[in-house]
Enzyme design. Structure first.
Site, PDB file in Angstrom:
ATOM      1  N   ALA A  70      19.181  52.792  60.585  1.00  0.00           N
ATOM      2  CA  ALA A  70      19.558  54.021  59.736  1.00  0.00           C
ATOM      3  C   ALA A  70      18.301  55.355  60.438  1.00  0.00           C
ATOM      4  O   ALA A  70      17.306  55.543  59.479  1.00  0.00           O
ATOM      5  CB  ALA A  70      18.203  53.250  58.513  1.00  0.00           C
ATOM      6  N   GLY A  72      19.345  58.026  58.992  1.00  0.00           N
ATOM      7  CA  GLY A  72      19.560  59.287  58.089  1.00  0.00           C
ATOM      8  C   GLY A  72      19.255  60.973  59.076  1.00  0.00           C
ATOM      9  O   GLY A  72      18.950  61.505  58.644  1.00  0.00           O
ATOM     10  N   ASN A  99      30.141  66.388  65.545  1.00  0.00           N
ATOM     11  CA  ASN A  99      30.210  65.809  63.816  1.00  0.00           C
ATOM     12  C   ASN A  99      29.161  66.439  63.263  1.00  0.00           C
ATOM     13  O   ASN A  99      28.370  66.504  63.561  1.00  0.00           O
ATOM     14  CB  ASN A  99      29.950  64.178  64.331  1.00  0.00           C
ATOM     15  CG  ASN A  99      29.441  63.252  62.979  1.00  0.00           C
ATOM     16  OD1 ASN A  99      28.976  63.544  62.416  1.00  0.00           O
ATOM     17  ND2 ASN A  99      30.292  61.762  62.890  1.00  0.00           N
ATOM     18  N   ASN A 126      31.662  63.273  59.406  1.00  0.00           N
ATOM     19  CA  ASN A 126      30.704  63.034  58.380  1.00  0.00           C
ATOM     20  C   ASN A 126      31.429  62.390  56.916  1.00  0.00           C
ATOM     21  O   ASN A 126      30.296  62.799  56.529  1.00  0.00           O
ATOM     22  CB  ASN A 126      30.050  61.791  59.316  1.00  0.00           C
ATOM     23  CG  ASN A 126      29.148  61.334  59.668  1.00  0.00           C
ATOM     24  OD1 ASN A 126      29.380  60.331  58.199  1.00  0.00           O
ATOM     25  ND2 ASN A 126      27.832  61.507  59.806  1.00  0.00           N
ATOM     26  N   CYS A 129      28.359  58.074  56.264  1.00  0.00           N
ATOM     27  CA  CYS A 129      26.746  57.133  57.251  1.00  0.00           C
ATOM     28  C   CYS A 129      26.248  57.174  55.413  1.00  0.00           C
ATOM     29  O   CYS A 129      26.304  57.526  54.512  1.00  0.00           O
ATOM     30  CB  CYS A 129      26.367  59.206  57.167  1.00  0.00           C
ATOM     31  SG  CYS A 129      24.395  58.164  57.404  1.00  0.00           S
ATOM     32  N   LYS A 164      36.402  60.626  59.889  1.00  0.00           N
ATOM     33  CA  LYS A 164      35.453  59.349  60.316  1.00  0.00           C
ATOM     34  C   LYS A 164      35.504  58.680  58.918  1.00  0.00           C
ATOM     35  O   LYS A 164      34.787  59.054  57.665  1.00  0.00           O
ATOM     36  CB  LYS A 164      34.182  59.382  61.262  1.00  0.00           C
ATOM     37  CG  LYS A 164      33.835  58.587  61.429  1.00  0.00           C
ATOM     38  CD  LYS A 164      32.275  58.625  62.075  1.00  0.00           C
ATOM     39  CE  LYS A 164      32.224  57.492  63.127  1.00  0.00           C
ATOM     40  NZ  LYS A 164      31.269  57.416  63.426  1.00  0.00           N
ATOM     41  N   ILE A 190      35.491  52.556  62.897  1.00  0.00           N
ATOM     42  CA  ILE A 190      35.077  52.763  61.269  1.00  0.00           C
ATOM     43  C   ILE A 190      33.201  52.674  61.571  1.00  0.00           C
ATOM     44  O   ILE A 190      33.157  52.786  62.858  1.00  0.00           O
ATOM     45  CB  ILE A 190      34.962  51.033  60.559  1.00  0.00           C
ATOM     46  CG1 ILE A 190      34.463  50.600  61.844  1.00  0.00           C
ATOM     47  CG2 ILE A 190      36.455  50.657  60.049  1.00  0.00           C
ATOM     48  CD1 ILE A 190      34.050  48.594  61.328  1.00  0.00           C
ATOM     49  N   THR A 192      29.855  52.678  60.430  1.00  0.00           N
ATOM     50  CA  THR A 192      28.891  50.817  60.254  1.00  0.00           C
ATOM     51  C   THR A 192      29.479  50.578  58.781  1.00  0.00           C
ATOM     52  O   THR A 192      29.529  51.085  58.216  1.00  0.00           O
ATOM     53  CB  THR A 192      27.537  51.785  60.804  1.00  0.00           C
ATOM     54  OG1 THR A 192      27.555  52.069  59.411  1.00  0.00           O
ATOM     55  CG2 THR A 192      27.024  51.630  61.981  1.00  0.00           C
ATOM     56  N   GLY A 242      33.927  50.583  67.135  1.00  0.00           N
ATOM     57  CA  GLY A 242      32.901  49.230  65.937  1.00  0.00           C
ATOM     58  C   GLY A 242      33.446  48.351  66.796  1.00  0.00           C
ATOM     59  O   GLY A 242      34.100  48.013  66.639  1.00  0.00           O
TER      60      GLY A 242
END
Lengths: 303, 250
Positions: A70, A72, A99, A126, A129, A164, A190, A192, A242
């Site tokens: 994470a 961020g 991205n 993106n 996220c 994405k 994929i 996460t 992935g």
């Protein structure tokens, strides 16, 4: 020597191995291991309109056959990326994918406009996220919102547009269809899977954000399943990712329906993994008298 | 290419205290290009992440890593046997900045003690202050003496050395040194930084954070620092692990 080159949305890649966003920064660090031209492409660390400092640490936890992160979206902002990092990246002889992540649809559009005036090769939207409070995955979890943001960004984007996709949805195939219908040139998948790890002694989550995104070998079968489902539902190319760890995984993902691949978590244990995977795929093709890697895509023989 | 992954022969991997192991790796001929305070990123078979371990020593053609078994990864490391090969990405990070003609106090707390050995070897007549929870965790005392250090020892419970904390010892001795380098738990580092500020001594501290890539690409091992009046996120692996204590926002 088989032909490893692939084309996604009109952009040619030397090989199908692309460094996955968030694991590779803007390339400079891994460029100290090997020439980045050995990679098909680089999907840059997610950038936002303004600088973001990201989440407080700890930002990572190891889990069985994977990791939770994470971060961020810590990044210097799109202007710094364009000024300081993009010119260097463009000299490395590999495809550069920017991205982008925003708090609002307007921010995505503004970034797409700015990047359209640069020599970025592609833009990856993106909308998946899981580690930021606003933006990110909130745009990626319904057909309506995915269709809407794709349509809006498309209108401001002169570059090939990759959307994405988040796996944290009920029906990923219909979401992919929504992106395709509104003008996406490709999907990458994929991102996460949201997860959590708790320290049983302190009873606190390891990650300060409490939850994080699961990646690594643990998610690979989920990714293969989703790529297969989406490849049956859309015509635009899929960049599969992935948990790809070995060349066998790469071949499997291509057979499931991917045209190109992104490699992320395995870099942390083996920075050379993309190069080894490309070599392994090449040998597999030679051993099976297959002249081009493109011949693998979508050749799964489902029962 | 700046980064190098090597497969090193494991010479020995011995338990030297309760849960603490001493791994020696054959690096090959010539001086090992490691600065004191840098770290090695050790591949652990079957794990997704490498384990960042500070370099304890790099003299005599051996890379020495003294580490504590804290979880599954370090447990697997502790089971590695002599003659196995260990996949090591090193050296990484920025170490301690040691200048000639200055006297340093090198302070280690617990598993923060090992990097101070190679640092001591790079200093002239350093004052080394080591602190542990109790006698069963005391390590490397003979090595520091051999490295020519003036050595002080304390334990929380008084079972070895003086009863008390390293912060007490640095407070008593700070007048005898020009600068302080420290590695250990964050509360200890914070307290040492406070003492140094009080006495106007420069202080370098080595930080730890959960890490992935080890080279500054993935941005997970974040630490908040103050630069030119602005708080920014830097990273233990690339900007550290050694930071100027005055800049760290605890």
């Amino acid at each position: 020597m088989a032909d490893l080159s692939v084309k996604v949305a009109g952009v040619s890649f030397n090989n199908p191995l692309i460094a996955a966003s968030g694991t590779f920064g803007f390339g400079r660090e891994y460029g100290e291991f090997y020439p980045l031209s050995k990679l098909g492409g680089i999907s840059c660390k997610g950038i936002t309109l303004k600088r973001r400092d990201g989440n407080p640490p700890p930002r990572i936890a190891e889990t069985p056959s994977g990791i939770l992160n994470a971060v961020g979206l810590q990044n210097p902002g799109v202007d710094v990326f364009i000024q300081d990092d993009l010119p260097w990246l463009k000299q490395q002889g590999t495809v550069v994918i920017a991205n982008i992540a925003g708090n609002t649809v307007e921010e995505y559009c503004m970034m797409a406009e700015k990047l359209s005036e640069t020599d970025t090769d592609m833009i990856e939207l993106n909308i998946s996220c899981p580690n930021v409070k606003s933006g990110g995955v909130q745009f990626g979890t319904s057909c309506e919102s995915v269709g809407n943001i794709t349509k809006e960004v498309r209108a401001h984007c002169k570059k090939p547009l990759i959307v994405k996709l988040s796996p944290n949805v009920t029906d990923i195939a219909s979401i992919a269809q929504a992106a395709e219908a509104e003008g996406a040139d490709a999907v990458s998948m994929i991102n996460t899977l949201t997860g959590m790890k708790i320290d049983i002694n302190t009873r606190r989550p390891i990650i300060h954000n409490n939850t994080g995104g699961l990646s690594g070998a643990a998610v690979f079968p989920v990714a293969v399943r989703m790529v297969w489902q989406v490849s049956n539902a859309i015509k635009i190319p899929i960049i599969g990712m992935g948990g790809i760890t070995t060349w066998e995984d790469a071949v499997e993902m291509l057979i499931a329906g991917a045209t190109a691949l992104q490699i992320g978590t395995v870099l942390f244990s083996d920075p050379y993994a993309p190069i080894k995977i490309a070599e392994g795929v090449n040998k597999f093709l030679d051993d099976n008298n297959i002249s081009s890697v493109t011949e693998l895509t979508g050749t799964v023989r489902p029962w | 290419m700046k980064y190098d992954i090597r497969k090193l022969r494991l010479i020995s991997n011995e338990k030297i205290a309760d849960g603490i192991y001493d791994m020696r790796l054959e690096y090959g001929d010539g001086e090992i290009p490691v600065a004191c305070g840098q770290f090695a990123h050790v591949y652990v078979p079957g794990k997704s992440l490498r384990r960042p371990i500070s370099v304890c020593d790099a003299r005599g053609g051996e890379l020495r890593l003294v580490y504590q078994v804290k979880g599954e990864g370090t447990k697997i490391m502790s089971q590695m046997k002599a003659e196995e090969t260990v996949d090591v990405l090193a050296p990484l990070g920025n170490g301690f900045n040691i200048e000639k003609g200055r006297r340093y106090a090198l302070i280690g707390g617990g598993i923060g003690v090992p990097p101070m050995l190679y640092t001591a070897a790079k200093c002239e007549n350093p004052l080394v202050i080591t602190g542990f929870r109790n006698e069963s965790l005391v390590i490397l005392q003979d090595d520091f003496v051999k490295a020519g250090a003036e050595l002080l020892l304390c334990t929380d419970d008084g079972t070895a050395g003086k009863k008390g904390f390293v912060t007490d010892l640095i407070r008593e001795n700070i007048g005898r040194v020009d600068e302080v380098c420290a590695c250990g738990p964050t509360p200890m580092l914070k307290a040492i930084a406070q003492v140094c500020r009080e006495f106007g001594k420069p202080c370098q501290i080595s930080l730890e954070e959960r890490m992935a890539c080890g080279i500054g690409a993935c941005l997970v091992c974040a630490v908040k620092v103050r630069k030119n009046g602005e708080e920014i996120m830097q990273h233990v692996c690339k900007n550290g692990p050694v930071f100027n204590a005055e800049e760290v926002v605890f």
